[in-house]
Motif scaffolding. Structure first.
Motif, PDB file in Angstrom:
ATOM      1  N   SER A   1      13.622-108.867 -32.335  1.00  0.00           N
ATOM      2  CA  SER A   1      14.037-108.077 -31.168  1.00  0.00           C
ATOM      3  C   SER A   1      14.138-108.946 -29.918  1.00  0.00           C
ATOM      4  O   SER A   1      15.059-108.769 -29.106  1.00  0.00           O
ATOM      5  CB  SER A   1      13.051-106.937 -30.936  1.00  0.00           C
ATOM      6  N   LEU A   2      13.207-109.906 -29.763  1.00  0.00           N
ATOM      7  CA  LEU A   2      13.268-110.782 -28.595  1.00  0.00           C
ATOM      8  C   LEU A   2      14.485-111.697 -28.653  1.00  0.00           C
ATOM      9  O   LEU A   2      15.161-111.919 -27.633  1.00  0.00           O
ATOM     10  CB  LEU A   2      11.989-111.613 -28.504  1.00  0.00           C
ATOM     11  N   VAL A   3      14.772-112.222 -29.852  1.00  0.00           N
ATOM     12  CA  VAL A   3      15.950-113.082 -29.995  1.00  0.00           C
ATOM     13  C   VAL A   3      17.223-112.280 -29.730  1.00  0.00           C
ATOM     14  O   VAL A   3      18.150-112.754 -29.053  1.00  0.00           O
ATOM     15  CB  VAL A   3      15.979-113.713 -31.409  1.00  0.00           C
TER      16      VAL A   3
ATOM     17  N   ASN B   1      20.214-100.347 -29.911  1.00  0.00           N
ATOM     18  CA  ASN B   1      20.328-100.209 -28.458  1.00  0.00           C
ATOM     19  C   ASN B   1      19.135 -99.460 -27.878  1.00  0.00           C
ATOM     20  O   ASN B   1      18.717 -99.718 -26.745  1.00  0.00           O
ATOM     21  CB  ASN B   1      21.628 -99.489 -28.097  1.00  0.00           C
ATOM     22  N   GLY B   2      18.581 -98.512 -28.657  1.00  0.00           N
ATOM     23  CA  GLY B   2      17.389 -97.808 -28.195  1.00  0.00           C
ATOM     24  C   GLY B   2      16.214 -98.757 -28.010  1.00  0.00           C
ATOM     25  O   GLY B   2      15.489 -98.691 -27.006  1.00  0.00           O
ATOM     26  N   LYS B   3      16.001 -99.654 -28.969  1.00  0.00           N
ATOM     27  CA  LYS B   3      14.921-100.634 -28.843  1.00  0.00           C
ATOM     28  C   LYS B   3      15.183-101.584 -27.676  1.00  0.00           C
ATOM     29  O   LYS B   3      14.257-101.985 -26.967  1.00  0.00           O
ATOM     30  CB  LYS B   3      14.788-101.425 -30.141  1.00  0.00           C
TER      31      LYS B   3
ATOM     32  N   GLU C   1      13.271 -91.777 -27.518  1.00  0.00           N
ATOM     33  CA  GLU C   1      12.404 -91.722 -28.700  1.00  0.00           C
ATOM     34  C   GLU C   1      13.229 -91.481 -29.962  1.00  0.00           C
ATOM     35  O   GLU C   1      12.988 -92.108 -31.000  1.00  0.00           O
ATOM     36  CB  GLU C   1      11.366 -90.613 -28.546  1.00  0.00           C
ATOM     37  N   TRP C   2      14.200 -90.577 -29.874  1.00  0.00           N
ATOM     38  CA  TRP C   2      15.019 -90.293 -31.063  1.00  0.00           C
ATOM     39  C   TRP C   2      15.833 -91.510 -31.470  1.00  0.00           C
ATOM     40  O   TRP C   2      15.968 -91.815 -32.658  1.00  0.00           O
ATOM     41  CB  TRP C   2      15.948 -89.115 -30.803  1.00  0.00           C
ATOM     42  N   MET C   3      16.385 -92.234 -30.506  1.00  0.00           N
ATOM     43  CA  MET C   3      17.160 -93.436 -30.819  1.00  0.00           C
ATOM     44  C   MET C   3      16.299 -94.455 -31.563  1.00  0.00           C
ATOM     45  O   MET C   3      16.712 -95.005 -32.593  1.00  0.00           O
ATOM     46  CB  MET C   3      17.717 -94.046 -29.527  1.00  0.00           C
ATOM     47  N   CYS C   4      15.074 -94.688 -31.058  1.00  0.00           N
ATOM     48  CA  CYS C   4      14.202 -95.690 -31.678  1.00  0.00           C
ATOM     49  C   CYS C   4      13.663 -95.223 -33.025  1.00  0.00           C
ATOM     50  O   CYS C   4      13.353 -96.046 -33.887  1.00  0.00           O
ATOM     51  CB  CYS C   4      13.039 -96.022 -30.738  1.00  0.00           C
ATOM     52  N   SER C   5      13.544 -93.899 -33.214  1.00  0.00           N
ATOM     53  CA  SER C   5      12.993 -93.380 -34.472  1.00  0.00           C
ATOM     54  C   SER C   5      13.950 -93.548 -35.643  1.00  0.00           C
ATOM     55  O   SER C   5      13.546 -93.377 -36.799  1.00  0.00           O
ATOM     56  CB  SER C   5      12.638 -91.898 -34.314  1.00  0.00           C
ATOM     57  N   LEU C   6      15.198 -93.885 -35.382  1.00  0.00           N
ATOM     58  CA  LEU C   6      16.168 -94.042 -36.471  1.00  0.00           C
ATOM     59  C   LEU C   6      15.911 -95.307 -37.285  1.00  0.00           C
ATOM     60  O   LEU C   6      16.354 -95.399 -38.435  1.00  0.00           O
ATOM     61  CB  LEU C   6      17.590 -94.081 -35.907  1.00  0.00           C
TER      62      LEU C   6
ATOM     63  N   ASN D   1      13.429-103.580 -22.538  1.00  0.00           N
ATOM     64  CA  ASN D   1      13.986-104.213 -21.346  1.00  0.00           C
ATOM     65  C   ASN D   1      13.910-103.220 -20.184  1.00  0.00           C
ATOM     66  O   ASN D   1      14.711-102.301 -20.075  1.00  0.00           O
ATOM     67  CB  ASN D   1      15.448-104.632 -21.602  1.00  0.00           C
ATOM     68  N   GLU D   2      12.916-103.396 -19.326  1.00  0.00           N
ATOM     69  CA  GLU D   2      12.685-102.452 -18.245  1.00  0.00           C
ATOM     70  C   GLU D   2      13.858-102.397 -17.269  1.00  0.00           C
ATOM     71  O   GLU D   2      14.162-101.344 -16.711  1.00  0.00           O
ATOM     72  CB  GLU D   2      11.395-102.822 -17.500  1.00  0.00           C
ATOM     73  N   MET D   3      14.510-103.516 -17.059  1.00  0.00           N
ATOM     74  CA  MET D   3      15.647-103.525 -16.137  1.00  0.00           C
ATOM     75  C   MET D   3      16.792-102.683 -16.676  1.00  0.00           C
ATOM     76  O   MET D   3      17.387-101.876 -15.962  1.00  0.00           O
ATOM     77  CB  MET D   3      16.108-104.967 -15.905  1.00  0.00           C
ATOM     78  N   MET D   4      17.097-102.875 -17.955  1.00  0.00           N
ATOM     79  CA  MET D   4      18.179-102.102 -18.558  1.00  0.00           C
ATOM     80  C   MET D   4      17.812-100.621 -18.602  1.00  0.00           C
ATOM     81  O   MET D   4      18.652 -99.744 -18.344  1.00  0.00           O
ATOM     82  CB  MET D   4      18.466-102.621 -19.967  1.00  0.00           C
TER      83      MET D   4
END
Length: 573
Positions: free
Chosen positions: A139-141, A339-341, A318-323, A346-349
């Motif tokens: 995820s960081l990369v 994109n959810g993750k 939450e729903w986006m990340c739960s997929l 990313n707090e700015m995004m």
């Protein structure tokens, strides 16, 4: 034996208990070849499964220094114990329980076996840690690649567009989403706390002055009006449906603040170049006394809609990340959870997407109020036209697209307040012939003018003579109340349609376009560059941690295999 009884309370089968009898040298003079075996076995009092040892520890007189090296003393005691017990003709199988060396060898094997048995959960935890670290590295990369200065704007817009499409899914109702779930009581309390901090003075927070406070209003909603699912924690579309039911009840409490006074009725009946009748007087008084109370409650409806949508942000994310890893994710594009993750980490995004979302809610609030106020203005300007049909929406040409879309998407909502002439419950629903149409159309036209005929009759009952002014004032007041109630009833009957047409539908349809228009300021670009610099260090640390975890896993697996092989070679001992 008393000590063994205490051990039995915690270790019933003595699987974790080891009996060690010290000072063996003091018992040796009393032991003979006839009783030595029985003594080692405890004369039958010791449980057969209990592991036991007998040994002599190094010792010397008190107050004197250790005569020689302690390890050498320990070895000498061990050798003396084994030789003398052998002289006593102890059975060879019991000789392995005599002396410190036998005890030490047993403990080494025991600890090794216990450690080997405990390795499996440790390895499982390390493998889980490896998987999490690998996912974290990925995820960081990914974030580092997506925040490239040449791609950051496209990435932010793409994440915003995914967020907008996910909102539609959450509004349809997702069972596994828990963020933002609230009962009606918690929802209204949170709404009131939010606006009390802002200090609202442009709309009423309670539907009537008869309510002592919010708790009194909540008690009415739950116990008297019995709103569905009031005590159930819901979010998304189910919560929206409950909001609509609550604001409809709120609107129905609207009343004219003060009935027209005699002076107002006389003042409103001035003179004009043309005939000025009681119809015009009623319109003037309605515009003056009835428009504002309903308008202030419409502001409440709009604020409730806005607050509802703003409270759905975390649920959507939450729903986006739960997929990720969910079997149902196959029915959705992969970029939704990715994109959810990206938004979550990313707090700015996240700030940019949420800010654009809040701006869209504020825009819809403004448009909802503007469209509703236009409708109210035209309604009170000519209430007789509004009361001809079942709804007052058709007169606004600019509202047709949203109204028709929401109507045909959910015709049952539209038909809640409608009346259809010429249709009965038991009639057949078949295509009409030309003759049927010719017969139906006059009936429908006559039905439309029914309310106007009633109003005209009421107007004719108002006397015009000056000496009957008191009677005229009374009948005008009654007509104003009747007309206002009819207008209020029809508006409340269609409040769900207004919410669908003026707020929800534009929100869902235009949000993606808003996300595609996200722009980055120079300050945002600078912050993203700083974030990329931190990502380089984060990726390096995660990779180092991952390398250490992999090394530990390899060492533990090698030890486990060698220990298992050794145990198998010695018969599992």
């Amino acid at each position: 034996m008393a000590t063994l009884s205490k051990c039995r309370e915690l270790d019933r089968d003595f699987r974790r208990t080891i009996l060690v009898r010290t000072k063996l040298d003091k018992y040796l003079p009393d032991l003979t070849p006839e009783n030595v075996n029985n003594w080692v076995d405890g004369f039958g009092d010791l449980p057969g499964k209990l592991v036991r040892f007998a040994l002599t520890l190094p010792h010397w007189p008190d107050g004197t220094p250790c005569p020689k090296n302690f390890a050498m003393l320990r070895e000498a005691c061990n050798q003396s114990d084994t030789e003398r017990m052998r002289e006593k003709q102890l059975r060879p199988q019991l000789l392995g329980t005599i002396g410190f060396k036998s005890f030490a060898v047993f403990m080494e094997k025991k600890v090794e076996h216990m450690f080997t048995d405990a390795i499996t959960p440790v390895l499982d935890n390390l493998k889980d840690l490896k998987a999490k670290s690998g996912a974290r590295e990925h995820s960081l990369v990914t974030e580092f690649e997506e925040t490239d200065p040449h791609r950051i704007l496209h990435t932010t817009r793409d994440c915003g567009t995914s967020f907008a499409s996910a909102l539609k899914e959450v509004m349809e109702g997702k069972i596994n989403v828990t963020s933002g779930r609230m009962t009606l009581k918690n929802e209204l309390r949170a709404f009131h706390e939010h606006h009390q901090k802002l200090g609202p003075d442009h709309f009423v927070m309670l539907p009537s002055e008869d309510f002592c406070g919010l708790d009194d209003y909540l008690d009415y909603l739950v116990n008297d009006s019995r709103i569905g699912a009031a005590d159930v924690e819901v979010n998304g579309g189910a919560q929206f449906r409950r909001v609509v039911a609550e604001v409809e009840i709120f609107l129905r409490f609207s009343e004219i603040g003060e009935v027209a006074k005699k002076r107002d009725v006389i003042q409103a009946r001035g003179v004009s170049m043309s005939s000025l009748g009681w119809r015009d007087v009623v319109v003037k008084l309605l515009k003056n006394d009835a428009h504002l109370p309903l308008q202030r409650r419409v502001q409440y409806v709009a604020e409730r809609m806005k607050w509802f949508f703003q409270s759905q942000k975390e649920a959507v994310l939450e729903w986006m990340c739960s997929l990720e890893g969910n079997p149902s994710a196959r029915t959705y594009p992969d970029h939704l959870w990715k994109n959810g993750k990206l938004i979550r980490q990313n707090e700015m995004m996240k700030h940019m997407v949420f800010t654009t979302y809040d701006q869209a809610c504020a825009r819809q609030l403004k448009q909802f109020i503007e469209l509703f106020e236009n409708m109210l203005t035209s309604t009170f300007a000519n209430p007789w036209v509004f009361l001809k049909g079942a709804t007052g929406v058709a007169q606004f040409i600019e509202l047709f697209e949203n109204m028709l879309t929401s109507t045909f998407a959910n015709p049952w909502v539209f038909l809640k307040g409608a009346t259809v002439s010429g249709y009965s419950e038991g009639s057949d629903a078949t295509l009409s012939s030309v003759e049927d149409m010719k017969e139906r159309i006059p009936q429908e036209m006559q039905g439309r003018s029914g309310i106007e005929s009633s109003l005209s009759k009421w107007l004719l009952d108002i006397p015009s003579e000056d000496y009957k002014i008191d009677e005229a004032v009374y009948k005008v007041e009654q007509l104003i109340l009747k007309t206002y109630r009819l207008i209020r009833s029809q508006i409340c009957d269609q409040v769900e349609l207004f919410a669908e047409s003026f707020f929800k539908l534009p929100m869902l349809r235009l949000l993606e376009e808003d996300m595609k228009k996200i722009t980055l300021s120079e300050q945002d670009k600078t912050k993203y560059q700083a974030r990329r610099s931190r990502l380089v260090g984060d990726v390096k640390r995660v990779r180092e941690d991952l390398k250490e975890v992999e090394y530990c896993i390899a060492r533990l697996q090698d030890f486990k295999l060698s220990a298992a092989a050794e145990r198998q070679a010695f018969g599992g001992g």
